[in-house]
Write an enzyme that holds these catalytic residues in place. Structure first.
Site, mmCIF file in Angstrom:
data_model
loop_
_atom_site.group_PDB
_atom_site.id
_atom_site.type_symbol
_atom_site.label_atom_id
_atom_site.label_comp_id
_atom_site.label_asym_id
_atom_site.label_seq_id
_atom_site.Cartn_x
_atom_site.Cartn_y
_atom_site.Cartn_z
ATOM 1 C CD GLU A 1 -8.114 65.365 50.093
ATOM 2 O OE1 GLU A 1 -8.558 64.213 50.267
ATOM 3 O OE2 GLU A 1 -7.168 65.635 49.336
ATOM 4 C CG HIS B 1 -1.110 71.563 51.490
ATOM 5 N ND1 HIS B 1 -1.539 71.988 50.238
ATOM 6 C CD2 HIS B 1 -1.881 70.484 51.797
ATOM 7 C CE1 HIS B 1 -2.524 71.207 49.815
ATOM 8 N NE2 HIS B 1 -2.770 70.298 50.744
ATOM 9 C CD GLU C 1 5.316 72.612 75.192
ATOM 10 O OE1 GLU C 1 6.163 72.559 76.100
ATOM 11 O OE2 GLU C 1 4.233 73.188 75.308
HETATM 12 O O1 2HA Z 1 -5.778 67.727 49.490
HETATM 13 O O2 2HA Z 1 -5.601 70.237 50.135
HETATM 14 O O3 2HA Z 1 -7.449 71.058 47.510
HETATM 15 C C1 2HA Z 1 -6.434 68.625 48.690
HETATM 16 C C2 2HA Z 1 -6.389 69.973 49.272
HETATM 17 C C3 2HA Z 1 -7.328 70.985 48.843
HETATM 18 ZN ZN ZN Z 2 -4.156 68.770 50.625
#
Ligand code: 2HA
Ligand code: ZN
Length: 270
Positions: free
Chosen positions: A116, A141, A169
């Site tokens: 990324e 994530h 908040e």
């Molecule tokens: O978006 O989060 O592999 C890709 C990730 C890492």
């Molecule tokens: Zn990711």
């Protein structure tokens, strides 16, 4: 020269990775983190003229030429970085022509920066244009934010507004709102361009069915933004099945903004 593993910047960076792993946000090799380092600080630990490897960036990062980045490696697991930083993260300088990463330390097993990287570096560029003290881009994530993108519409105002209503908040922490991208293929220059475009307006950008990008002047700020959104998303999902009997109204959101002296996008509140 002192051992870079003893540096505050590397220790804080890998501690943040461990923290995110333990929150359940970064399964397997999920997530990536990057931080612009202060050159004088790096010089206490590394010879910043000694390049151990040159890695092509495959896009133009001229705006960041000369800047030094600490950034997670591709395919690496957040959970392993604190015990073994040298194989899991790297420190590189962007070459003077903006075309290459000049590796100064790390990626020791022959690895390279996160897939990324375009989204990170392009987002750094846009945030630096807005705030010269900007330093961190964090991608992760978080479970509830991802879940929310399946059941809530992806309009940026509506998505932000729902979250503002979940915790008092929220209006204080992200009054500027949250950018939202529809599902896209990750790891590409295209998603990097789209994310950076959102970062012109927001410090946060949700990737539907994937995760979130947060930015900040330091690790705490970027992490704190994402943590607050994640908690609000959790509350949203917890209360969604039930009849709502009380809520934070628009005039109360306005009171919060006034009390904490923050401004929100025009027209987002009635
Ligand atoms: O978006 O989060 O592999 C890709 C990730 C890492
Ligand atoms: Zn990711």
């Amino acid at each position: 020269m002192k051992d870079v593993k003893e540096s505050k910047f590397l220790r804080e960076f890998t501690a943040t990775l461990s923290n995110m792993y333990r929150l359940g946000w970064d399964e397997r090799n999920g997530g990536n983190l990057s931080e612009i380092l202060d050159e004088d600080e790096v010089k206490k630990y590394l010879d910043t003229d000694k390049v151990i490897r040159t890695i092509p960036l495959n896009f133009d990062a001229q705006y960041l030429a000369g800047k030094i980045f600490l950034i997670t490696g591709t395919g690496k697991y957040f959970k392993n970085a604190e015990a073994d930083p040298e194989n899991n993260v790297g420190i590189f300088r962007v070459s003077p022509d903006g075309q290459n990463a000049l590796l100064l330390w790390g990626y020791a097993d022959g690895g390279r920066f996160t897939s990324e990287l375009p989204a990170h570096l392009m987002s750094h560029i846009e945030r630096l244009k807005i705030d010269t003290l900007h330093r961190v881009i964090l991608h992760t994530h978080p479970t509830n934010i991802i879940a929310m993108t399946f059941v809530h519409d992806l309009d940026e105002r509506n998505f932000t507004y729902t979250l503002w209503q979940m915790i008092t908040e929220c209006m204080v922490v992200f009054p500027d709102g949250i950018g939202v991208l529809p599902w896209m293929i990750c790891g590409t220059n295209e998603i990097g361009v789209a994310t950076a475009e959102k970062m012109k307006k927001y410090r946060l950008c949700v990737w539907a069915q994937h995760g979130i990008f947060g930015s900040g002047r330091d690790l705490d700020e970027a992490f704190g933004l994402v943590e607050t959104v994640e908690k609000a998303a959790e509350i949203y999902l917890k209360i969604k099945p039930f009849e709502i009997k009380a809520k934070i109204e628009d005039d109360q959101l306005k009171q919060i903004a006034e009390r904490f002296n923050v401004s929100y996008p025009d027209g987002w509140l009635k």
